[in-house]
Design a protein around this motif. Structure first.
Motif, PDB file in Angstrom:
ATOM      1  N   ASN A 190     -63.181  22.577 -92.529  1.00  0.00           N
ATOM      2  CA  ASN A 190     -64.466  22.937 -91.934  1.00  0.00           C
ATOM      3  C   ASN A 190     -64.889  24.357 -92.238  1.00  0.00           C
ATOM      4  O   ASN A 190     -66.065  24.677 -92.162  1.00  0.00           O
ATOM      5  N   LYS A 191     -63.920  25.214 -92.548  1.00  0.00           N
ATOM      6  CA  LYS A 191     -64.231  26.615 -92.798  1.00  0.00           C
ATOM      7  C   LYS A 191     -63.645  27.053 -94.143  1.00  0.00           C
ATOM      8  O   LYS A 191     -62.590  26.553 -94.553  1.00  0.00           O
TER       9      LYS A 191
ATOM     10  N   ASP B  22     -60.635  19.561 -84.553  1.00  0.00           N
ATOM     11  CA  ASP B  22     -60.620  18.572 -85.628  1.00  0.00           C
ATOM     12  C   ASP B  22     -59.224  18.487 -86.225  1.00  0.00           C
ATOM     13  O   ASP B  22     -58.616  19.502 -86.560  1.00  0.00           O
TER      14      ASP B  22
ATOM     15  N   HIS C  48     -57.265  16.727 -89.342  1.00  0.00           N
ATOM     16  CA  HIS C  48     -57.454  16.030 -90.606  1.00  0.00           C
ATOM     17  C   HIS C  48     -56.144  15.412 -91.091  1.00  0.00           C
ATOM     18  O   HIS C  48     -55.087  16.025 -90.977  1.00  0.00           O
TER      19      HIS C  48
ATOM     20  N   GLU D  18     -58.262  24.280 -85.827  1.00  0.00           N
ATOM     21  CA  GLU D  18     -58.328  23.104 -86.689  1.00  0.00           C
ATOM     22  C   GLU D  18     -56.897  22.752 -87.094  1.00  0.00           C
ATOM     23  O   GLU D  18     -56.047  23.644 -87.194  1.00  0.00           O
TER      24      GLU D  18
END
Length: 277
Positions: free
Chosen positions: A203-204, A191, A193, A166
């Protein structure tokens, strides 16, 4: 969107100090030339007064001449391609642009479309992190790359076996360029961001590895977030600061149960790897 390019002519031994000063002002892309340095910054972040004051500050120590140019976003690739060369970390990794021929003599090749994003592979901080990554175990790990820029370090993590990657950056163009580079390297599910780490919904809740190649001030401000996002036993990779800044960085990491394990120093720039205990 436009960018300001400053063409500096100065003593070779002063180039390192000049680069550091410019990085503190927000310049994020540099090209070494035979006569000095070319530095780039978003025009909206450019301050002619800050440049003038910096030159006055050092005029007794070095000869500095400079010329200012404005570059439109559409012209950036043409400008960059004039001087962009592949970079290599011994025989283990090569970072090249789409207009260079592939070379299968390297263990890994990272392909990028170079645009006005920090982290094209040429800066010593990016190379330092790459070295640390190549010496580390990423197999089946989850990775967060903060301030990812072109996405090179995120791509390297994936190529080294990370099963989840990510990325974040505060600049929209970096996000667009990074997503393009992920596609070029066959990575479809990363992903990316836009925003500061303090404001994002990631996300995590935890990651095995956190990478942050930004600058000293931002690193110190955000250290609590990096540490909080790391699982126990996880690794934190940091760069974007000088060798003399290591004590300040270590004072901060000591507060979050982070143990210094490895370091790489290139041209006085430092990359460090910590483990969380």
């Amino acid at each position: 969107m436009t960018f300001t390019k400053i063409i500096f002519q100065t003593n070779q031994e002063f180039s390192e100090i000049l680069t550091a000063e410019l990085a503190e002002m927000g310049f994020d892309t540099f090209e070494e030339t035979e006569k000095g340095i070319d530095a780039y910054i978003l025009t909206e972040r450019y301050s002619s007064r800050a440049i003038s004051e910096m030159v006055d500050k050092y005029k007794s120590l070095a000869s500095i001449e400079y010329k200012v140019e404005t570059i439109e976003k559409e012209n950036w690739n043409e400008e960059w391609e004039k001087n962009y060369d592949p970079i290599a970390v011994d025989t283990r990794c090569r970072v090249r642009a789409t207009f260079h021929e592939p070379d299968d003599s390297y263990d890994h090749e990272i392909v990028i479309t170079p645009k006005m994003s920090f982290g094209t592979g040429h800066h010593a901080t990016t190379q330092g992190i790459l070295e640390l990554q190549l010496d580390s175990d990423f197999a089946n790990k989850s990775v967060l790359d903060v301030g990812s820029g072109t996405g090179i370090l995120a791509i390297m993590a994936a190529k080294l076996g990370a099963n989840y990657v990510e990325a974040t950056d505060i600049d929209q163009w970096c996000v667009e360029n990074g997503l393009e580079n992920f596609q070029l390297n066959g990575l479809q599910n990363i992903d990316y961001h836009k925003g500061a780490i303090s404001t994002l919904q990631l996300n995590k809740p935890k990651y095995d590895v956190v990478i942050a190649n930004i600058n000293k001030n931002v690193l110190l401000e955000e250290m609590s977030y990096y540490a909080g996002l790391l699982d126990k036993g996880g690794q934190l990779f940091l760069s974007g600061f000088y060798e003399e800044d290591i004590p300040d960085v270590k004072n901060s990491t000591d507060s979050y149960n982070l143990l210094l394990e490895k370091s790489v120093i290139k041209d006085n720039w430092t990359a460090l790897m910590f483990s969380k205990y």
